[in-house]
Structures are given as structure tokens and as C-alpha cells.
Design a protein around this motif. Sequence first.
Motif, PDB file in Angstrom:
ATOM      1  N   ASN A 159       0.819  -1.211   0.000  1.00  0.00           N
ATOM      2  CA  ASN A 159       0.000   0.000   0.000  1.00  0.00           C
ATOM      3  C   ASN A 159       0.854   1.263   0.000  1.00  0.00           C
ATOM      4  OD1 ASN A 159      -2.463  -1.387  -0.019  1.00  0.00           O
ATOM      5  ND2 ASN A 159      -2.509  -1.556   2.211  1.00  0.00           N
ATOM      6  N   LYS A 240      -6.990  -8.066   1.140  1.00  0.00           N
ATOM      7  CA  LYS A 240      -8.188  -7.434   0.604  1.00  0.00           C
ATOM      8  C   LYS A 240      -8.081  -5.911   0.573  1.00  0.00           C
ATOM      9  CE  LYS A 240     -10.584  -7.501   5.073  1.00  0.00           C
ATOM     10  NZ  LYS A 240     -11.780  -8.004   5.807  1.00  0.00           N
ATOM     11  N   SER A 241      -7.198  -5.345   1.406  1.00  0.00           N
ATOM     12  CA  SER A 241      -7.055  -3.882   1.432  1.00  0.00           C
ATOM     13  C   SER A 241      -6.105  -3.369   0.353  1.00  0.00           C
ATOM     14  CB  SER A 241      -6.530  -3.430   2.804  1.00  0.00           C
ATOM     15  OG  SER A 241      -5.227  -3.937   3.039  1.00  0.00           O
ATOM     16  N   THR A 242      -5.469  -4.262  -0.383  1.00  0.00           N
ATOM     17  CA  THR A 242      -4.561  -3.850  -1.450  1.00  0.00           C
ATOM     18  C   THR A 242      -5.327  -3.718  -2.763  1.00  0.00           C
ATOM     19  OG1 THR A 242      -3.972  -6.118  -2.098  1.00  0.00           O
ATOM     20  CG2 THR A 242      -2.661  -5.082  -0.355  1.00  0.00           C
TER      21      THR A 242
END
Length: 314
Positions: A159, A240-242
Motif C-alpha cells: 500500500n 483485501k485492502s490492497t
Amino acid sequence: MADDLCLFIKDSLIIKAPKKSPVLLRMIVLTFAMACGVYICSICLKQLSTRTKAGFLNVQVVERPCELPNIEPWEKPYVHYPKPKTFSRAECACNPVRFFAILSTQRSGSGWFETLLNSHMNISSNGEIFSVKIRRIGLKWMLNQGLMQHHEEIVEYFNTKGVSAIFLFRRNLLRRMISILANSYDRDAKLLNGTHKSHVHSSHEAEILARYKPKINTTLLIPDLRQVEEMAVKALGYFKSTRHIILYYEDIIKNGTKLIEVQDFLKVPRRDLNSRQVKIHKGSLSEQVENWDDIEKALKGTPYESFLTADYKM
């Protein structure tokens, strides 16, 4: 006395030098002045030439990177305009590239998929992360190479640096298991003239490797399939946050638009992608293992029964 005086005067007249002509003196002075003028001019010209050259040498040409209208302001720190020394980006020189990582499991088609990406002039992927190759834009990272154990640090790095994740899995985990066992056998047997090859580029080599039919331990079959399935689910949850995309080997083979989706995801110009790799295990699974009947019995009535009949062409 008069004779002596005449002799003295005569001698005086003989010894006295005649006066020089004014014209001659002027010519001498003029010649000297011209010589001095030429010398001074030559010195001035040399100094002027040196200063001019120095001025040209100090000029620095700064090339401004190409800007594309579809790049959002927040995205600019994550795009790059590489200038490779070994190949030319040609008409795609003004198309930026982004860092990416292919996250996959062994024998899921990641090697073949990587060759497809590398056929695009704007994409450069350089094998598994722990190989000796120099890293540039993209790489492969297997889930069992510390990715799961250190997912928090890796997600933070992705990120921060703007690294996009490409998940590549196989739907038919039974086919993947057969490929793993066959590849493991060849690592020791070295069927191709005493060398081990995980990937081949000719039908003849693929035929030789496909002759080996592994025997699967049916007692561990279902637990092994479940373990791989759960690992993939966990990986998707961890990352999942990428910025990521999920691909399946079988879908890429069946659906040509999947490669277009990948290029759009990486935001590069659409191109026809190709690979020289040749598939090793083709056709029905029943012809690729030694104890097919036992495998059928073990999977019948389980969530993995579909693996027995699922097939595709390449």
C-alpha cells in the motif's frame, strides 16, 4: 693645412651614413602593426571559441516525463517511466508502468502467465522473489514463501509503494496436485537428457514428461486439497485492502478477454499476448495418474467431486 682639412672633410663625408627613406620606415611600422593585430585577433578568437564550447557543455536538457490524462493526482507517485538499456519501449515510451506482484501457488500456471505478461513491451516480470534475477517492475511470490506469515508487513509495503497484487489460482486443485507430483519426480529423474525442466517449449519435450503417471495417496488427498483451498481464501482475506485482481488459470485459457482485463488492471495499452511455453499434461485426468479408480472413490460425494470431470482445452 688646407690639404689636411680637405682630407678630413672627405673622410667625414665617407663615414657618415646616408639618411633612410621615410617610406621604408612607414612600411616597417605598418607591417609590425599588422602582425600584432593578427596575433591579437587570433588570441581573442580562441578565447571566444573556448567560452562558447563551455557554454554548450554546461547546457543540460531535462526531459519531462509524459503525462497521461487518465492518471489521477493521487496515483502519480506510483507510476514509473523506465528507460531500459536492453530493449526499446518504442511507441509505448510515454505509457507509465506500475509495480505489481503475482501471488500464486506452485504449478498453478504462474510461469506461463508471466511469459504472457512479458510479451508486452510495457510489462516486465522477473521470476520468483527469491531467485537471483534483478528486480525491476514485477515479480512472482508464492504463498508458501513467507507471504502468509508476514502478510501484515507485506500489505503495508504494498500500500505504501503502490504495488498491485495479481492473484492467480487453479480451480481444479487435482490437476495442480498431479503437476506437482510429476514435477517433483522429474527433479530427481531428469527425463529430458539428464536435465530438469519445470516448463518446456516443444511438444516433444511435453510428451516425454507426460509419460510419467504419479500415484496419489488417497488417504491424504482430501486434506491436501482442503489445505490449499483454505490457504487461498486466507490470502485473499489478508490482502483485501490492497489493489488487486483475482484470476484463475482455467479462465485465462478459456476466455481471451481475461488477458485484456489484466492489461487494463495494470493500465498499459492493450496488446496481443503470447507465450512459447507448451502445456505438459493434456486431456483426461484418468490418463495422467496411475490409480485413477482409487481417486474416483475418494472424491465421490465430496465437495471436490467436480475435479474428476472438469476439463478444458489449451
